[in-house]
Write an enzyme that holds these catalytic residues in place. Structure first.
Site, mmCIF file in Angstrom:
data_model
loop_
_atom_site.group_PDB
_atom_site.id
_atom_site.type_symbol
_atom_site.label_atom_id
_atom_site.label_comp_id
_atom_site.label_asym_id
_atom_site.label_seq_id
_atom_site.Cartn_x
_atom_site.Cartn_y
_atom_site.Cartn_z
ATOM 1 N N HIS A 275 -1.847 -5.256 -3.197
ATOM 2 C CA HIS A 275 -1.305 -4.809 -2.187
ATOM 3 C C HIS A 275 -1.553 -5.503 -0.779
ATOM 4 C CE1 HIS A 275 -4.195 -2.296 0.297
ATOM 5 N NE2 HIS A 275 -4.999 -2.974 -0.344
ATOM 6 N N SER B 177 -3.985 4.682 6.867
ATOM 7 C CA SER B 177 -4.680 3.396 6.812
ATOM 8 C C SER B 177 -3.895 2.253 7.644
ATOM 9 C CB SER B 177 -5.136 2.927 5.472
ATOM 10 O OG SER B 177 -6.153 3.922 4.978
#
Length: 135
Positions: free
Chosen positions: A23, A126
């Site tokens: 990611h 996040s």
């Protein structure tokens, strides 16, 4: 398994019910911890972070890369642009993940992807993420 010469995540041989993903995380001023792994204060907006990842995603999908090449390109972009600590040593490779360990929007997107598929931009507490499923 070494992915394009970079050290793998902790565990890379997934069991049933697990997926392995890479990611790219872009934080923004409204996220849970608006600082990078290098301690830089993040000042961009959520929209700016999202747009950054949309541009990266478009650059990868327009190239028509095969799985191996996309894995290498994604890793290089993660190392260059991600605000996650996994990017600096593992090129964004989180290894094998199970449900219940990460934020739900991230997990839902990761488990919905087919191997070799790249997610749309995903928003979590996040920040915003691009996810690439590699196993």
């Amino acid at each position: 398994v070494i992915v394009h010469g970079y050290p793998p995540a902790k565990r890379t041989d997934c069991c049933e019910g697990e997926v392995r993903v890479m990611h790219i995380l872009r934080k923004h001023q409204a996220c849970r911890k608006p600082s990078s792994q290098k301690g830089e204060v993040i000042t961009c907006t959520s929209a700016e972070a999202t747009r950054h990842l949309q541009v990266l995603r478009k650059s990868m999908t327009q190239r028509g890369l095969d799985f191996e090449d996309l894995t290498g390109v994604f890793g290089k972009l993660a190392k260059q642009y991600s605000h996650c600590g996994s990017a600096t040593t593992k090129n964004g490779d989180l290894g094998c993940i199970t449900r219940g360990r990460l934020q739900k929007p991230f997990e839902d997107a990761a488990f919905a992807l087919a191997v070799g598929e790249l997610s749309d931009v995903i928003e979590t507490e996040s920040g915003v993420h691009l996810i690439f499923r590699i196993q």
